[in-house]
Design a protein around this motif. Structure first.
Motif, short mmCIF file in Angstrom:
data_model
loop_
_atom_site.label_atom_id
_atom_site.label_comp_id
_atom_site.label_asym_id
_atom_site.label_seq_id
_atom_site.Cartn_x
_atom_site.Cartn_y
_atom_site.Cartn_z
N GLY A 163 0.82 -1.20 0.00
CA GLY A 163 0.00 0.00 0.00
C GLY A 163 0.86 1.25 0.00
N TYR A 164 0.24 2.39 -0.18
CA TYR A 164 0.97 3.65 -0.09
C TYR A 164 0.04 4.76 0.38
N ALA A 206 5.97 4.21 14.40
CA ALA A 206 5.30 3.75 13.19
C ALA A 206 5.67 2.30 12.85
N TYR A 207 6.81 1.85 13.40
CA TYR A 207 7.23 0.47 13.16
C TYR A 207 6.70 -0.50 14.23
N TYR A 267 6.09 -5.86 8.89
CA TYR A 267 5.90 -5.01 7.71
C TYR A 267 7.09 -4.07 7.54
N TRP A 268 7.20 -3.54 6.33
CA TRP A 268 8.26 -2.58 6.01
C TRP A 268 7.62 -1.24 5.63
N ILE A 269 8.42 -0.17 5.73
CA ILE A 269 7.98 1.17 5.33
C ILE A 269 9.10 1.79 4.50
N ARG A 270 8.75 2.46 3.42
CA ARG A 270 9.75 3.11 2.56
C ARG A 270 9.29 4.53 2.26
N GLY A 310 4.42 -2.40 3.20
CA GLY A 310 3.98 -3.71 2.75
C GLY A 310 4.33 -4.80 3.74
N LEU A 311 3.82 -5.98 3.48
CA LEU A 311 4.09 -7.14 4.33
C LEU A 311 5.36 -7.82 3.85
N PHE A 312 6.13 -8.38 4.80
CA PHE A 312 7.29 -9.18 4.41
C PHE A 312 6.84 -10.51 3.86
#
Ligand SMILES: [Zn+2]
Length: 229
Positions: free
Chosen positions: A133-134, A148-149, A215-218, A227-229
């Protein structure tokens, strides 16, 4: 009970947070128009509000109607299908594996948008897909806060309840674009992540943020992907 084509479909996923977890239900088929079926009730989310439409089947004995997307046209929720089968009733089942990933991403989006708002970035656009997602912010934020993590690890419960338009507190809901709500809607469905986020939303959500998992954040400027790992 007799239904006319003008009646709207009952949306089961709006019945509390638990409504998002209904995977199958008996349905009456009211009609076929605009390339899809209109049902008396559904647990399938239609495409909109930054969330994709669900996929699934209507099953009855040997008959199988494959639904490739759900859209809303006017007041009508249309379960798009290439299969023309003359059925009056059937069992509607949603592609749960896909839908559950969307619920994870959408719930994560609520939490992230809230943290980003606290950093000075208002979410003006968001979209989620199964596992990705974004959000797009009105302005860049300096940093992604550590918290947020931690949305999954914090295991925050969610709840859904209705408020009438007059009872909305603009301060509590300032991170949501309330202006986007159609003026015709008087009862607003509120989704709350305990201690983190309150927003008007007609999407599908998890019971608890711990279900999101890893999940990761960019951060690429105003656009922040996750997104999910
Ligand atoms: Zn939502």
């Amino acid at each position: 009970m007799k239904h006319s084509l003008n009646e709207s479909t009952e949306l089961l996923y709006l019945k509390g947070i638990e409504g998002s977890y209904i995977r199958e239900t008996e349905v009456s088929i009211i009609g076929y128009e605009n390339g899809g079926y209109i049902l008396d009730r559904t647990m399938m989310h239609y495409q909109g509000g930054g969330q994709p439409g669900d996929k699934g089947f209507i099953l009855s004995g040997e008959e199988r109607i494959r639904i490739y997307n759900v859209v809303k046209k006017g007041r009508k929720v249309i379960h798009l299908s290439m299969d023309k089968v003359d059925l009056k009733k059937g069992k509607l089942t949603v592609n749960w594996e896909r839908r559950y990933k969307i619920m994870k991403m959408h719930t994560l989006q609520h939490g992230l948008s809230s943290y980003f708002f606290n950093e000075g970035g208002m979410t003006v656009e968001s979209e989620v897909f199964p596992g990705y997602g974004y959000v797009v912010l009105d302005k860049e934020i300096k940093r992604i806060p550590e918290e947020a993590y931690e949305i999954s690890r914090k295991a925050l419960p969610l709840k859904r309840y209705d408020l009438s338009r007059g009872d909305l507190d603009p301060d509590t809901l300032k991170r949501c674009n309330l202006e986007k709500l159609p003026k015709s809607i008087n009862t607003i469905s509120i989704v709350e992540i305990q201690g983190l986020d309150i927003c008007a939303c007609a999407g599908t959500h998890l019971l608890n943020t711990k279900e999101i998992g890893d999940y990761w954040i960019r951060n690429t400027g105003k656009k922040i992907e996750f997104g999910l790992f």
